[in-house]
Design a protein around this motif. Structure first.
Motif, PDB file in Angstrom:
ATOM      1  N   ALA A   1      52.789-105.732  -4.521  1.00 36.87           N
ATOM      2  CA  ALA A   1      51.448-105.455  -5.011  1.00 36.87           C
ATOM      3  C   ALA A   1      50.995-104.037  -4.735  1.00 36.87           C
ATOM      4  O   ALA A   1      49.822-103.722  -4.920  1.00 36.87           O
ATOM      5  CB  ALA A   1      50.464-106.434  -4.378  1.00 36.87           C
ATOM      6  N   ALA A   2      51.920-103.156  -4.310  1.00 38.74           N
ATOM      7  CA  ALA A   2      51.471-101.825  -3.903  1.00 38.74           C
ATOM      8  C   ALA A   2      52.417-100.686  -4.249  1.00 38.74           C
ATOM      9  O   ALA A   2      51.980 -99.542  -4.275  1.00 38.74           O
ATOM     10  CB  ALA A   2      51.210-101.811  -2.397  1.00 38.74           C
ATOM     11  N   ILE A   3      53.680-100.935  -4.514  1.00 36.70           N
ATOM     12  CA  ILE A   3      54.631 -99.828  -4.696  1.00 36.70           C
ATOM     13  C   ILE A   3      55.309 -99.865  -6.063  1.00 36.70           C
ATOM     14  O   ILE A   3      55.254 -98.901  -6.819  1.00 36.70           O
ATOM     15  CB  ILE A   3      55.685 -99.832  -3.567  1.00 36.70           C
ATOM     16  CG1 ILE A   3      55.027 -99.450  -2.233  1.00 36.70           C
ATOM     17  CG2 ILE A   3      56.828 -98.876  -3.892  1.00 36.70           C
ATOM     18  CD1 ILE A   3      55.967 -99.410  -1.068  1.00 36.70           C
ATOM     19  N   ASN A   4      55.964-100.965  -6.398  1.00 37.02           N
ATOM     20  CA  ASN A   4      56.749-101.037  -7.632  1.00 37.02           C
ATOM     21  C   ASN A   4      55.857-101.484  -8.788  1.00 37.02           C
ATOM     22  O   ASN A   4      55.374-102.617  -8.821  1.00 37.02           O
ATOM     23  CB  ASN A   4      57.922-102.001  -7.441  1.00 37.02           C
ATOM     24  CG  ASN A   4      58.934-101.462  -6.457  1.00 37.02           C
ATOM     25  OD1 ASN A   4      59.704-100.560  -6.767  1.00 37.02           O
ATOM     26  ND2 ASN A   4      58.920-102.001  -5.244  1.00 37.02           N
ATOM     27  N   ILE A   5      55.641-100.594  -9.749  1.00 38.31           N
ATOM     28  CA  ILE A   5      54.646-100.835 -10.791  1.00 38.31           C
ATOM     29  C   ILE A   5      55.118-101.889 -11.787  1.00 38.31           C
ATOM     30  O   ILE A   5      54.435-102.886 -12.035  1.00 38.31           O
ATOM     31  CB  ILE A   5      54.314 -99.517 -11.512  1.00 38.31           C
ATOM     32  CG1 ILE A   5      53.710 -98.517 -10.520  1.00 38.31           C
ATOM     33  CG2 ILE A   5      53.362 -99.764 -12.683  1.00 38.31           C
ATOM     34  CD1 ILE A   5      53.518 -97.119 -11.084  1.00 38.31           C
TER      35      ILE A   5
ATOM     36  N   PRO B   1      55.218-110.588 -11.156  1.00 41.73           N
ATOM     37  CA  PRO B   1      55.979-109.853 -12.176  1.00 41.73           C
ATOM     38  C   PRO B   1      55.711-108.365 -12.208  1.00 41.73           C
ATOM     39  O   PRO B   1      56.539-107.596 -12.709  1.00 41.73           O
ATOM     40  CB  PRO B   1      55.559-110.518 -13.482  1.00 41.73           C
ATOM     41  CG  PRO B   1      54.229-111.121 -13.200  1.00 41.73           C
ATOM     42  CD  PRO B   1      54.253-111.530 -11.767  1.00 41.73           C
ATOM     43  N   SER B   2      54.544-107.916 -11.692  1.00 39.60           N
ATOM     44  CA  SER B   2      54.198-106.499 -11.762  1.00 39.60           C
ATOM     45  C   SER B   2      53.192-106.176 -10.674  1.00 39.60           C
ATOM     46  O   SER B   2      52.565-107.070 -10.088  1.00 39.60           O
ATOM     47  CB  SER B   2      53.590-106.158 -13.129  1.00 39.60           C
ATOM     48  OG  SER B   2      52.322-106.801 -13.282  1.00 39.60           O
ATOM     49  N   LEU B   3      53.017-104.874 -10.434  1.00 35.99           N
ATOM     50  CA  LEU B   3      52.031-104.435  -9.447  1.00 35.99           C
ATOM     51  C   LEU B   3      50.627-104.874  -9.850  1.00 35.99           C
ATOM     52  O   LEU B   3      49.836-105.293  -8.995  1.00 35.99           O
ATOM     53  CB  LEU B   3      52.100-102.915  -9.288  1.00 35.99           C
ATOM     54  CG  LEU B   3      51.179-102.274  -8.242  1.00 35.99           C
ATOM     55  CD1 LEU B   3      51.858-101.072  -7.608  1.00 35.99           C
ATOM     56  CD2 LEU B   3      49.856-101.825  -8.888  1.00 35.99           C
ATOM     57  N   ASP B   4      50.293-104.782 -11.132  1.00 32.98           N
ATOM     58  CA  ASP B   4      48.972-105.209 -11.593  1.00 32.98           C
ATOM     59  C   ASP B   4      48.689-106.643 -11.166  1.00 32.98           C
ATOM     60  O   ASP B   4      47.638-106.953 -10.599  1.00 32.98           O
ATOM     61  CB  ASP B   4      48.870-105.119 -13.122  1.00 32.98           C
ATOM     62  CG  ASP B   4      48.674-103.688 -13.612  1.00 32.98           C
ATOM     63  OD1 ASP B   4      48.325-102.831 -12.785  1.00 32.98           O
ATOM     64  OD2 ASP B   4      48.871-103.447 -14.812  1.00 32.98           O
TER      65      ASP B   4
ATOM     66  N   HIS C   1      56.797-103.501  -1.001  1.00 33.49           N
ATOM     67  CA  HIS C   1      55.645-103.790  -0.147  1.00 33.49           C
ATOM     68  C   HIS C   1      55.390-105.289  -0.135  1.00 33.49           C
ATOM     69  O   HIS C   1      55.569-105.975  -1.149  1.00 33.49           O
ATOM     70  CB  HIS C   1      54.408-103.062  -0.682  1.00 33.49           C
ATOM     71  CG  HIS C   1      53.150-103.337   0.082  1.00 33.49           C
ATOM     72  ND1 HIS C   1      52.343-104.420  -0.183  1.00 33.49           N
ATOM     73  CD2 HIS C   1      52.565-102.671   1.119  1.00 33.49           C
ATOM     74  CE1 HIS C   1      51.311-104.407   0.650  1.00 33.49           C
ATOM     75  NE2 HIS C   1      51.416-103.363   1.430  1.00 33.49           N
ATOM     76  N   CYS C   2      54.978-105.800   1.013  1.00 29.69           N
ATOM     77  CA  CYS C   2      54.581-107.195   1.117  1.00 29.69           C
ATOM     78  C   CYS C   2      53.202-107.302   1.757  1.00 29.69           C
ATOM     79  O   CYS C   2      52.900-106.582   2.718  1.00 29.69           O
ATOM     80  CB  CYS C   2      55.561-107.995   1.975  1.00 29.69           C
ATOM     81  SG  CYS C   2      57.144-108.367   1.190  1.00 29.69           S
TER      82      CYS C   2
ATOM     83  N   GLY D   1      50.187-108.513  -8.901  1.00 30.09           N
ATOM     84  CA  GLY D   1      50.181-108.706  -7.454  1.00 30.09           C
ATOM     85  C   GLY D   1      48.931-108.167  -6.804  1.00 30.09           C
ATOM     86  O   GLY D   1      48.355-108.794  -5.898  1.00 30.09           O
ATOM     87  N   ASN D   2      48.488-106.993  -7.260  1.00 30.61           N
ATOM     88  CA  ASN D   2      47.298-106.396  -6.674  1.00 30.61           C
ATOM     89  C   ASN D   2      46.070-107.254  -6.964  1.00 30.61           C
ATOM     90  O   ASN D   2      45.237-107.488  -6.077  1.00 30.61           O
ATOM     91  CB  ASN D   2      47.121-104.981  -7.215  1.00 30.61           C
ATOM     92  CG  ASN D   2      46.136-104.165  -6.415  1.00 30.61           C
ATOM     93  OD1 ASN D   2      44.947-104.205  -6.681  1.00 30.61           O
ATOM     94  ND2 ASN D   2      46.635-103.428  -5.440  1.00 30.61           N
ATOM     95  N   MET D   3      45.957-107.751  -8.199  1.00 33.78           N
ATOM     96  CA  MET D   3      44.829-108.607  -8.545  1.00 33.78           C
ATOM     97  C   MET D   3      44.866-109.911  -7.762  1.00 33.78           C
ATOM     98  O   MET D   3      43.826-110.412  -7.294  1.00 33.78           O
ATOM     99  CB  MET D   3      44.821-108.899 -10.044  1.00 33.78           C
ATOM    100  CG  MET D   3      44.507-107.686 -10.908  1.00 33.78           C
ATOM    101  SD  MET D   3      44.599-108.110 -12.659  1.00 33.78           S
ATOM    102  CE  MET D   3      44.777-106.479 -13.385  1.00 33.78           C
TER     103      MET D   3
END
Length: 346
Positions: free
Chosen positions: A178-182, A280-283, A160-161, A285-287
């Motif tokens: 930030a949405a798919i790969n944890i 590095p991680s979904l966490d 996801h981008c 990226g989402n933040m």
């Protein structure tokens, strides 16, 4: 003939192209909300409007918010929607929104899971060029998309981008994933990076500069993301990742701020000028994406890559320009995929 470059340098017929549309239920012409603080989305939408409308299966648009997002994009000429879901609920949502669906095809499906399955089948038959999330949960839609048999997988890892338009920033930023790969592995990050690079090329960014983010700009064996960053950059040197300049590990400040990079003594074509950020991680990226959105006033257009057709992921919290931009991103991505300019789709 309109030429638009979605990056630092633009060639346009007019620097402020009017973005006009019709409300689907009134016929009165109106301009969608557009802020001078988000010029990148104006140019992106203008570029997509020069393309034929993208055929989109809108999956389970069973409330007014999701339905209005699809209809606004259709009225602007970005998409040609087919609404997939329970007809009675879709028509009730249209009444709530005051929208006329007489010219919009509806594929009746009994519930959200069936709607996702039907939309994926339409994409596999070539009846639509993209999917758009309606009022169902993301995992319901993506469950049908990623299914190994009858899904939309390709040889690429699905990722996801976010395409971010940040007030005052000189260029848009692509953030992945930030949405798919944890917690992606190094192997998975290779595809995440390449997908993001392909998206940047589809959006006609004049130069693609990828920062592999970590908490620090030096390699530290105790911080695994710094090791991954170093390997990814060497893979780019060896031609295993193509189409961009990579640098990393970089911290967020010296990835996007030239003065921060100068102070740290980092000399590279990417540091301080990155337009693609790999987290590095979904966490993380989402933040990062939500901090930019809710504290920095950024707009975030979301798209899924590595599938046979683009998948537009929107949120109830998205602004109208962000929803329109998500459709514009999908249109330009689909065009690049059809023309075999990139491999992130198809």
């Amino acid at each position: 003939m309109l030429t638009v470059c979605f990056g630092e340098t633009f060639v346009v017929a007019s620097p402020h192209l009017p973005l006009r549309t019709e409300h689907p239920s009134s016929g009165a012409r109106m301009a969608p909300s557009s802020s001078a603080s988000h010029p990148h989305y104006d140019r992106l939408i203008a570029a997509a409007r020069a393309l034929p409308p993208l055929r989109v299966a809108v999956v389970h648009p069973a409330n007014a918010v999701s339905l209005e997002a699809a209809l606004a994009s259709a009225a602007l000429g970005l998409i040609a929607p087919t609404l997939v879901g329970p007809r009675a609920k879709i028509e009730a949502a249209a009444r709530e929104a005051g929208a006329d669906l007489s010219a919009i095809p509806i594929v009746d499906a009994p519930h959200s899971h069936a709607a996702a399955d039907a939309a994926v089948a339409m994409a596999l038959r070539g009846e639509v060029d993209a999917l758009m999330k309606g009022s169902l949960h993301t995992d319901e839609l993506m469950g049908a998309v990623v299914r190994r048999e009858g899904g939309l997988r390709t040889s690429r890892r699905i990722s996801h981008c976010f395409v971010m338009d940040i007030p005052g920033h000189s260029q848009p930023l692509i953030i992945s994933d930030a949405a798919i790969n944890i917690a992606p592995t190094l192997e998975e990050k290779v595809d995440i990076v390449q997908n993001a690079i392909d998206l940047a090329h589809a959006l006609l960014m004049p130069a693609v500069r990828v920062a592999i983010l970590s908490a620090t700009e030096t390699v530290n064996t105790k911080v695994p993301s710094t090791l991954d960053a170093a390997v990814l950059c060497k893979m780019a040197d060896r031609g295993q990742i193509t189409g961009a300049q990579l640098d990393g590990p970089l911290a967020m400040d010296n990835a996007i701020d030239a003065e921060a990079a100068r102070i740290k003594g980092i000399v590279s074509p990417v540091a301080g000028r990155a337009n693609v950020l790999i987290v590095p991680s979904l966490d993380a990226g989402n933040m990062l994406a939500k901090s930019l959105t809710f504290l920095g006033g950024a707009f975030a257009a979301g798209i899924v890559l590595g599938t046979k057709v683009p998948v537009i992921l929107t949120s109830r919290a998205d602004s109208e320009p962000a929803r329109l931009a998500s459709c514009a991103v999908a249109s330009m991505l689909a065009k690049a995929g059809r023309e075999r300019l990139i491999k992130a789709v198809g």
